[in-house]
Design a protein around this motif. Structure first.
Motif, PDB file in Angstrom:
ATOM      1  N   ALA A 100       0.835  -1.206   0.000  1.00 18.58           N
ATOM      2  CA  ALA A 100       0.000   0.000   0.000  1.00 18.58           C
ATOM      3  C   ALA A 100       0.872   1.260   0.000  1.00 18.58           C
ATOM      4  CB  ALA A 100      -0.922  -0.006   1.216  1.00 18.58           C
ATOM      5  N   VAL A 101       1.959   1.243   0.763  1.00 20.84           N
ATOM      6  CA  VAL A 101       2.879   2.389   0.774  1.00 20.84           C
ATOM      7  C   VAL A 101       3.526   2.548  -0.596  1.00 20.84           C
ATOM      8  CG1 VAL A 101       5.018   3.303   1.744  1.00 20.84           C
ATOM      9  CG2 VAL A 101       3.326   2.260   3.249  1.00 20.84           C
ATOM     10  N   GLY A 113       2.427  11.019   4.844  1.00 23.31           N
ATOM     11  CA  GLY A 113       2.782  11.764   6.054  1.00 23.31           C
ATOM     12  C   GLY A 113       1.825  11.501   7.193  1.00 23.31           C
ATOM     13  N   THR A 114       2.327  11.577   8.422  1.00 27.75           N
ATOM     14  CA  THR A 114       1.484  11.346   9.592  1.00 27.75           C
ATOM     15  C   THR A 114       0.560  12.532   9.882  1.00 27.75           C
ATOM     16  OG1 THR A 114       3.240  12.197  11.034  1.00 27.75           O
ATOM     17  CG2 THR A 114       3.167   9.813  10.666  1.00 27.75           C
ATOM     18  N   HIS A 126       1.573   6.649   9.645  1.00 32.54           N
ATOM     19  CA  HIS A 126       1.781   6.118  10.995  1.00 32.54           C
ATOM     20  C   HIS A 126       2.344   4.697  10.942  1.00 32.54           C
ATOM     21  CE1 HIS A 126       0.413   9.153  13.786  1.00 32.54           C
ATOM     22  NE2 HIS A 126      -0.554   9.467  12.960  1.00 32.54           N
ATOM     23  N   TYR A 127       1.980   3.948   9.919  1.00 36.51           N
ATOM     24  CA  TYR A 127       2.562   2.610   9.786  1.00 36.51           C
ATOM     25  C   TYR A 127       4.079   2.712   9.619  1.00 36.51           C
ATOM     26  CZ  TYR A 127       4.137  -1.768   7.850  1.00 36.51           C
ATOM     27  OH  TYR A 127       4.862  -2.919   7.626  1.00 36.51           O
ATOM     28  N   ALA A 153      13.708   5.560  -0.898  1.00 35.42           N
ATOM     29  CA  ALA A 153      14.452   6.335   0.100  1.00 35.42           C
ATOM     30  C   ALA A 153      13.518   6.872   1.172  1.00 35.42           C
ATOM     31  CB  ALA A 153      15.189   7.490  -0.565  1.00 35.42           C
ATOM     32  N   GLY A 154      13.915   6.687   2.443  1.00 36.99           N
ATOM     33  CA  GLY A 154      13.146   7.232   3.539  1.00 36.99           C
ATOM     34  C   GLY A 154      12.120   6.306   4.135  1.00 36.99           C
ATOM     35  N   THR A 155      11.950   5.095   3.579  1.00 37.74           N
ATOM     36  CA  THR A 155      10.955   4.180   4.131  1.00 37.74           C
ATOM     37  C   THR A 155      11.519   3.379   5.299  1.00 37.74           C
ATOM     38  OG1 THR A 155      11.553   2.573   2.428  1.00 37.74           O
ATOM     39  CG2 THR A 155       9.625   3.945   2.025  1.00 37.74           C
ATOM     40  N   VAL A 156      12.598   2.675   5.032  1.00 34.60           N
ATOM     41  CA  VAL A 156      13.201   1.855   6.083  1.00 34.60           C
ATOM     42  C   VAL A 156      13.791   2.720   7.183  1.00 34.60           C
ATOM     43  CG1 VAL A 156      14.969   0.137   6.592  1.00 34.60           C
ATOM     44  CG2 VAL A 156      13.626  -0.036   4.499  1.00 34.60           C
TER      45      VAL A 156
END
Length: 226
Positions: A100-101, A113-114, A126-127, A153-156
């Motif tokens: 989904a991301v 974004g949260t 939030h996930y 980039a930026g997920t993990v």
């Protein structure tokens, strides 16, 4: 003689609530019922409203106790009278969250974004922040689970620009030359934070070697030499 299965079932049954616990529980349940009647939905834990947050946390505990068989039947019977009280959303697997991301990133060219206005985006954000990164650090989430987003980039790990102290000091000199003062928390927070680290660092850190130069620069600002 009581059958073994009956003894086992009786041992697992939740103990009857004490009168004091029942009074406290009933009072919060009454608040929950009133909330749902007024707002037409169960309270949400991500709300900024203190009362809604309190009720949502309480409800989350009841749901957890219900799933684990620790909620007394009297309480279950009462909660079932409130629409949605014991209903939970289907649980996504980590792989499904990651997919989904990835879909969101393909569509929007950025990560969710949260603080987004869109509820679905907030949920994905939030996930990433609350479940994915802590789960990877603890080893609870495996490589194959987040494979769909591992290359984004930026997920993990949050994407951060890392600067050397040499770069910060150069920017500090440029800032003071342009503004005639040391950086403040309101307009130049990263620089101000670096200055604080330099001035409070232990003698074994790399910040210390800049302390004399930063001190001299600050003294020049105070005396009006800059």
């Amino acid at each position: 003689m009581t059958a073994p299965t009956e003894e086992k079932a009786a041992a697992k049954a939740p103990a009857a609530p004490t009168p004091r616990h029942r009074r406290i529980w009933s009072a919060v349940f009454a608040d929950l019922s009133a909330w749902v009647e007024t707002h037409g939905d169960v309270p949400k834990r991500r709300s900024k409203d203190a009362e809604e947050y309190r009720l949502a946390n309480w409800l989350n505990v009841q749901r957890s106790n219900h799933r684990s068989g620790k909620l007394h039947q009297d309480y279950i019977d009462q909660l079932e009278t409130v629409p949605g009280a014991l209903e939970t959303r289907p649980t996504r697997t980590h792989r499904e969250w990651a997919e989904a991301v990835a879909d969101f990133h393909r569509t929007h060219g950025r990560l969710p974004g949260t603080g987004a206005d869109d509820k679905a985006e907030r949920s994905l954000g939030h996930y990433l922040a609350d479940r994915l990164r802590p789960g990877i650090r603890s080893g609870a989430i495996k490589d194959e689970d987040f494979a769909p987003i591992a290359a984004i980039a930026g997920t993990v790990a949050p994407a951060r620009e890392r600067k050397s102290s040499e770069t910060y000091f150069r920017e500090l000199k440029e800032y003071t030359a342009a503004n005639g003062r040391m950086p403040g928390w309101q307009d130049a927070r990263p620089l101000a934070r670096w200055v604080r680290r330099v001035m409070t660092a232990d003698s074994e850190t790399t910040y210390v070697k800049y302390r004399d130069e930063v001190t001299a620069l600050a003294a020049g600002m105070n005396s009006g030499d800059a």
